[in-house]
Design a protein around this motif. Structure first.
Motif, short mmCIF file in Angstrom:
data_model
loop_
_atom_site.label_atom_id
_atom_site.label_comp_id
_atom_site.label_asym_id
_atom_site.label_seq_id
_atom_site.Cartn_x
_atom_site.Cartn_y
_atom_site.Cartn_z
N PHE A 82 1.43 -0.87 -11.64
CA PHE A 82 1.08 -1.57 -10.41
C PHE A 82 1.51 -3.03 -10.46
O PHE A 82 2.00 -3.59 -9.47
N TYR A 83 1.31 -3.69 -11.62
CA TYR A 83 1.60 -5.11 -11.71
C TYR A 83 3.01 -5.42 -12.18
O TYR A 83 3.33 -6.58 -12.47
N ASP A 84 3.87 -4.41 -12.26
CA ASP A 84 5.30 -4.65 -12.44
C ASP A 84 5.90 -4.78 -11.05
O ASP A 84 6.52 -3.85 -10.53
N THR A 164 -5.18 -7.24 -1.39
CA THR A 164 -4.28 -7.34 -0.23
C THR A 164 -3.64 -5.98 0.06
O THR A 164 -3.55 -5.56 1.22
N ILE A 165 -3.19 -5.29 -0.98
CA ILE A 165 -2.62 -3.96 -0.79
C ILE A 165 -3.67 -2.99 -0.26
O ILE A 165 -3.41 -2.18 0.65
N ASP A 166 -4.89 -3.08 -0.80
CA ASP A 166 -5.94 -2.14 -0.44
C ASP A 166 -6.46 -2.37 0.97
O ASP A 166 -6.75 -1.41 1.70
N ASP A 167 -6.58 -3.64 1.38
CA ASP A 167 -7.21 -3.96 2.67
C ASP A 167 -6.24 -4.00 3.83
O ASP A 167 -6.65 -3.96 4.99
N SER A 168 -4.93 -4.11 3.54
CA SER A 168 -3.96 -4.35 4.59
C SER A 168 -3.76 -3.12 5.47
O SER A 168 -3.89 -1.98 5.01
N ASP A 169 -3.43 -3.38 6.74
CA ASP A 169 -3.06 -2.29 7.64
C ASP A 169 -1.56 -2.02 7.60
O ASP A 169 -1.05 -1.14 8.31
N GLY A 170 -0.86 -2.81 6.76
CA GLY A 170 0.57 -2.58 6.57
C GLY A 170 1.45 -3.53 7.35
O GLY A 170 2.64 -3.66 7.04
N THR A 171 0.91 -4.20 8.36
CA THR A 171 1.76 -5.05 9.20
C THR A 171 2.18 -6.34 8.49
O THR A 171 3.19 -6.95 8.87
N MET A 178 4.73 -2.02 0.86
CA MET A 178 4.52 -0.85 1.70
C MET A 178 4.71 0.43 0.90
O MET A 178 4.00 1.42 1.09
N GLY A 179 5.68 0.42 -0.03
CA GLY A 179 5.88 1.58 -0.88
C GLY A 179 4.69 1.82 -1.79
O GLY A 179 4.27 2.98 -2.00
N VAL A 180 4.11 0.75 -2.32
CA VAL A 180 2.92 0.88 -3.17
C VAL A 180 1.76 1.41 -2.35
O VAL A 180 1.02 2.31 -2.79
N ARG A 181 1.59 0.88 -1.15
CA ARG A 181 0.48 1.31 -0.30
C ARG A 181 0.64 2.78 0.10
O ARG A 181 -0.33 3.54 0.14
N ALA A 182 1.88 3.19 0.37
CA ALA A 182 2.13 4.59 0.74
C ALA A 182 1.79 5.51 -0.42
O ALA A 182 1.20 6.59 -0.23
N TYR A 183 2.12 5.08 -1.65
CA TYR A 183 1.77 5.90 -2.81
C TYR A 183 0.25 5.97 -2.99
O TYR A 183 -0.30 7.04 -3.27
N GLN A 185 -2.03 5.86 -0.82
CA GLN A 185 -2.69 6.68 0.19
C GLN A 185 -2.25 8.14 0.14
O GLN A 185 -2.76 8.96 0.92
N SER A 186 -1.32 8.46 -0.76
CA SER A 186 -0.86 9.85 -0.85
C SER A 186 -1.07 10.39 -2.27
O SER A 186 -2.14 10.91 -2.59
N PHE A 187 -0.08 10.21 -3.12
CA PHE A 187 -0.16 10.72 -4.49
C PHE A 187 -1.27 10.04 -5.29
O PHE A 187 -1.86 10.64 -6.18
N GLY A 188 -1.55 8.77 -4.99
CA GLY A 188 -2.57 8.05 -5.73
C GLY A 188 -3.96 8.16 -5.15
O GLY A 188 -4.88 7.44 -5.57
N GLU A 189 -4.12 9.05 -4.20
CA GLU A 189 -5.43 9.16 -3.51
C GLU A 189 -6.55 9.52 -4.48
O GLU A 189 -7.69 9.10 -4.31
N HIS A 190 -6.23 10.31 -5.50
CA HIS A 190 -7.26 10.74 -6.45
C HIS A 190 -7.21 9.94 -7.75
O HIS A 190 -7.84 10.32 -8.74
#
Length: 297
Positions: A82-84, A164-171, A178-183, A185-190
């Motif tokens: 995450f921090y790379d 910021t990644i967790d709270d953002s609506d993406g805009t 955005m790629g991190v946030r998409a992960y 909310q999908s593969f990283g959901e669990h």
């Protein structure tokens, strides 16, 4: 010393008795009581559990409250990946430009000193805004910052980056975020790393960020010493980085050895060219002084 067969490992214990079997069967070894706990620690270490590292090295009385502590499920790999990120590089470059480039040889602060600085910052809303950098893009007054402020700001701003990644609506995110946030909310959901963080998550992440910064700072200092091999590049001061102290000691020893070799070489050259007059013993000097007087008689 422990490998010497003539020296016992410790005082006598019941397990040293041979041929004496108790009624209940085989006597357990005196060290077996920690086998279960030890296996659990080894399993956590093999799994790169972040909680284990914090409990072993980062726990501090002024940090997370014991009653609120909970082991986290996420791993060192989750943290490292995450921090790379570009935001970490940005904060590292600011750390170098604002502090490290001017103080490349200074000792790194201890974790307990960072924790103490955090408590000072948390007690003042103004300091929180200044060190965390909220709202984003707001000007930061660093005129009175010391090294502890720069170290703590790096850590707190990267903790804020997670939020910021967790709270953002993406805009308000870039393509990478955005790629991190998409992960997340999908593969990283669990994956609990991308779930809502509690106190334990934050303190573990802050300690790991401290270790990350300390490692990068060590690499920077070692490279600085390589790029500046002159003895004068290391000032005489007490608050030096351990690697700098070792390098200064090595350079002093090399300088002493070089001067010693240079003196011997110079002396040998003087002798070979017959420039060096070795003084005679005192009695020979006395005879030499009297010889002209005797010749006059």
């Amino acid at each position: 010393m422990a490998n010497n067969p003539d020296i016992p490992d410790g005082p006598p214990c019941l397990s040293d008795l041979r041929g004496e079997i108790p009624r209940e069967g085989v006597r357990p070894q005196p060290f077996s009581f920690w086998a279960h706990e030890r296996s659990g620690i080894i399993d956590q270490l093999d799994a790169n559990k972040a909680s284990l590292i914090f409990r072993a090295f980062g726990w501090h009385d002024n940090g997370v409250i014991s009653e609120h502590w909970q082991d986290v499920d996420w791993t060192l790999d989750d943290f490292a990946r995450f921090y790379d990120c570009p935001y970490e590089e940005k904060e590292w470059n600011e750390f170098v430009n604002d502090y490290l480039s001017r103080n490349p040889l200074e000792r790194s602060p201890d974790w307990k000193e960072i924790v103490a600085t955090m408590h000072v910052i948390f007690s003042s809303p103004g300091l929180i805004r200044n060190h965390v950098g909220v709202p984003p893009g707001s000007p930061t007054d660093k005129r009175y910052w010391d090294k502890y402020s720069h170290w703590t700001a790096y850590i707190l701003r990267l903790i804020q980056y997670w939020h910021t990644i967790d709270d953002s609506d993406g805009t308000d995110l870039g393509d990478f975020e955005m790629g991190v946030r998409a992960y997340a909310q999908s593969f990283g959901e669990h994956n609990s790393f991308y779930s809502r963080w509690g106190n334990s998550d934050k303190w573990i992440a802050m300690y790991l960020l401290y270790l990350k910064l300390a490692t990068k700072r060590d690499d920077y200092t070692i490279q600085y010493l390589i790029d500046n091999p002159d003895e004068d590049a290391i000032p005489e001061q007490d608050d030096l980085h351990p690697a700098v102290q070792d390098e200064a000691r090595r350079r002093r020893e090399e300088q002493i050895e070089w001067r010693s070799r240079a003196f011997v070489e110079y002396r040998n050259n003087m002798i070979s060219r017959n420039y060096l007059r070795v003084p005679l013993p005192w009695y020979q000097q006395l005879l030499t002084w009297f010889r002209p007087w005797r010749n006059q008689q």
